[in-house]
Scaffold this active site. Sequence first.
Site, PDB file in Angstrom:
ATOM      1  N   HIS A 121       1.022   5.939   3.585  1.00 44.11           N
ATOM      2  CA  HIS A 121       0.609   4.535   3.659  1.00 44.11           C
ATOM      3  C   HIS A 121      -0.918   4.523   3.803  1.00 44.11           C
ATOM      4  O   HIS A 121      -1.491   5.460   4.382  1.00 44.11           O
ATOM      5  CB  HIS A 121       1.271   3.941   4.913  1.00 44.11           C
ATOM      6  CG  HIS A 121       1.127   2.467   5.088  1.00 44.11           C
ATOM      7  ND1 HIS A 121      -0.019   1.880   5.537  1.00 44.11           N
ATOM      8  CD2 HIS A 121       2.025   1.463   4.907  1.00 44.11           C
ATOM      9  CE1 HIS A 121       0.168   0.566   5.623  1.00 44.11           C
ATOM     10  NE2 HIS A 121       1.390   0.288   5.247  1.00 44.11           N
ATOM     11  N   ASP A 198       2.939   9.703  11.410  1.00 47.03           N
ATOM     12  CA  ASP A 198       3.028   8.258  11.229  1.00 47.03           C
ATOM     13  C   ASP A 198       4.517   7.914  11.287  1.00 47.03           C
ATOM     14  O   ASP A 198       5.250   8.122  10.324  1.00 47.03           O
ATOM     15  CB  ASP A 198       2.410   7.883   9.876  1.00 47.03           C
ATOM     16  CG  ASP A 198       2.733   6.454   9.464  1.00 47.03           C
ATOM     17  OD1 ASP A 198       3.493   5.764  10.171  1.00 47.03           O
ATOM     18  OD2 ASP A 198       2.224   6.036   8.404  1.00 47.03           O
ATOM     19  N   GLN A 201       8.069   4.253   9.908  1.00 44.10           N
ATOM     20  CA  GLN A 201       9.403   4.173   9.288  1.00 44.10           C
ATOM     21  C   GLN A 201      10.368   5.176   9.902  1.00 44.10           C
ATOM     22  O   GLN A 201      11.500   5.323   9.419  1.00 44.10           O
ATOM     23  CB  GLN A 201       9.309   4.412   7.766  1.00 44.10           C
ATOM     24  CG  GLN A 201       8.439   3.426   7.022  1.00 44.10           C
ATOM     25  CD  GLN A 201       8.981   2.007   7.044  1.00 44.10           C
ATOM     26  OE1 GLN A 201      10.174   1.781   7.262  1.00 44.10           O
ATOM     27  NE2 GLN A 201       8.110   1.039   6.839  1.00 44.10           N
ATOM     28  N   LYS A 224       8.364  -3.310  13.468  1.00 42.77           N
ATOM     29  CA  LYS A 224       9.285  -2.740  12.474  1.00 42.77           C
ATOM     30  C   LYS A 224      10.566  -2.251  13.130  1.00 42.77           C
ATOM     31  O   LYS A 224      11.424  -1.699  12.469  1.00 42.77           O
ATOM     32  CB  LYS A 224       8.605  -1.593  11.727  1.00 42.77           C
ATOM     33  CG  LYS A 224       7.401  -2.066  10.916  1.00 42.77           C
ATOM     34  CD  LYS A 224       6.908  -1.039   9.931  1.00 42.77           C
ATOM     35  CE  LYS A 224       5.635  -1.558   9.274  1.00 42.77           C
ATOM     36  NZ  LYS A 224       5.288  -0.841   8.049  1.00 42.77           N
ATOM     37  N   CYS A 362       1.035  -0.712   0.000  1.00 48.00           N
ATOM     38  CA  CYS A 362      -0.020   0.030   0.717  1.00 48.00           C
ATOM     39  C   CYS A 362       0.068   1.526   0.454  1.00 48.00           C
ATOM     40  O   CYS A 362      -0.202   2.332   1.354  1.00 48.00           O
ATOM     41  CB  CYS A 362       0.012  -0.218   2.227  1.00 48.00           C
ATOM     42  SG  CYS A 362      -0.281  -1.917   2.666  1.00 48.00           S
TER      43      CYS A 362
HETATM   44  C1  LIG Z   1       3.979  -0.410   8.085  1.00 51.09           C
HETATM   45  C2  LIG Z   1       3.524   0.989   8.021  1.00 51.09           C
HETATM   46  C3  LIG Z   1       2.303   1.373   8.573  1.00 51.09           C
HETATM   47  C4  LIG Z   1       1.357   0.388   9.211  1.00 51.09           C
HETATM   48  O1  LIG Z   1       1.920  -0.232  10.315  1.00 51.09           O
HETATM   49  P1  LIG Z   1       1.170  -1.489  10.989  1.00 51.09           P
HETATM   50  O2  LIG Z   1       2.201  -2.062  11.877  1.00 51.09           O
HETATM   51  O3  LIG Z   1       0.772  -2.394   9.872  1.00 51.09           O
HETATM   52  O4  LIG Z   1      -0.006  -0.950  11.721  1.00 51.09           O
HETATM   53  C5  LIG Z   1       1.948   2.694   8.490  1.00 51.09           C
HETATM   54  N1  LIG Z   1       2.739   3.591   7.901  1.00 51.09           N
HETATM   55  C6  LIG Z   1       3.932   3.281   7.371  1.00 51.09           C
HETATM   56  C7  LIG Z   1       4.774   4.342   6.756  1.00 51.09           C
HETATM   57  C8  LIG Z   1       4.357   1.962   7.399  1.00 51.09           C
HETATM   58  O5  LIG Z   1       5.528   1.626   6.857  1.00 51.09           O
END
Ligand SMILES: *Cc1c(COP(=O)(O)O)cnc(C)c1O
Length: 405
Positions: A121, A198, A201, A224, A362
């Site tokens: 992302h 990260d 997800q 999320k 993104c």
């Molecule tokens: C949504 C997402 C992000 C960013 O998260 P934010 O809540 O916008 O800071 C980063 N990495 C992944 C894989 C995402 O799906």
Amino acid sequence: MYDVEKIRADFPILSREVYGKPLIYLDNAASSQTPRRVVESIERMYFAHKANVHRGVHCLSQEATDAMELGRETARAFINAPSVEEVIFTRGTTEAINLVASSYGSLLSEGDEVILSVMEHHSNIVPWQLLASRRGIVIKVIPVLEDGALDMEAYRNLFTERTRLVSICHASNVLGTVNPIREMAAIAHEHGCVICVDGAQGVPHIKVDVRELDCDFYAFSAHKMYGPTGIGILYGRRSLLEKMPPYQGGGEMIGHVSFSGTTWAELPFKFEAGTPDYVDAAALTEGIRFIDSLGIDNIAAHEHELLRYTTEKMLEIPGMRIFGTAPGKCAVISFLIGRAHHYDTGMLLDKLGIAVRTGHHCAQPLMESLGIEGTVRASFAAYNTFDEADRFIAALHRIAPLLDS
Ligand SMILES: *Cc1c(COP(=O)(O)O)cnc(C)c1O
């Protein structure tokens, strides 16, 4: 038993209509919906306990502090972090990764290398590019295989004498691929590198245990995972957090301030400058309790069945292309129909009450590597039903002939 209708009853938004049609919400990878208990927690904080946290002598301030710190402890337990000192509140995944890139990054030198993957992302790319322009670090990129799995052979070969850090998503928000974090962490550590995950997800779909994964940093966002907007977590290994400089300066993060020199607060407060979002930090507790009340493994099993069922039916549609078919992927389906533009597909689905996301998600470097501009993405959560999957598939059958001209 997994009672999806009972779960849905806790999400008032799921019973609304759009354009006179029942809403089918399949944009969960961008933001999941929020159960009553989370919103009630926010209301309780505002109506009964609102006061600035820490160092408050009065009752309300103590209550607000306790509620926020319960959020921290609940998040700690959720990812099995060794201590609450290693659990830092941030605005979300993006800020958490920026914190690592900026603070841990300041310990890197020109020519040091950071490994990312092509499926990242933008929030796990751009902070490292900013660091590259500030400190002259070099970014190396792991490619993906045909099915969307990471090329692990290529990963192993990217390490050199100068590699210092790996930053990788737990699961791809486009392909659904779940990366083998434990194995990747072991390889990174063999090379004396740290690994940042990260987890945006990851946490909504996979049982996360940062000790078992043996990762050094793990970042995620509450919005999320059925929680409130505006709050997220960075887990960091204590030995690393201790040697990292503060990310921002201000109140809350200091030990003692004087113009001849200032000392930093203890962990985790060293990294929490300014008044924290204590209302949402408290509400995070309820988002996690929601997940725990169902059991993350039960949620994952339900989503997996929806994924398998929907994918199979979608492939019966002429011209259907699905991006990301790696074994064990999570419940995200990126697709295109024939030569139809992703935006047109998304717009027609919207008119039928079906919320999907369209575009590059993104992840422009990934789109470039796939040779496309964007996809349509349907993503599932705990409350989606097979009836919704059927209606989504029926809608695709209905719009496909209108699109592929
Ligand atoms: C949504 C997402 C992000 C960013 O998260 P934010 O809540 O916008 O800071 C980063 N990495 C992944 C894989 C995402 O799906």
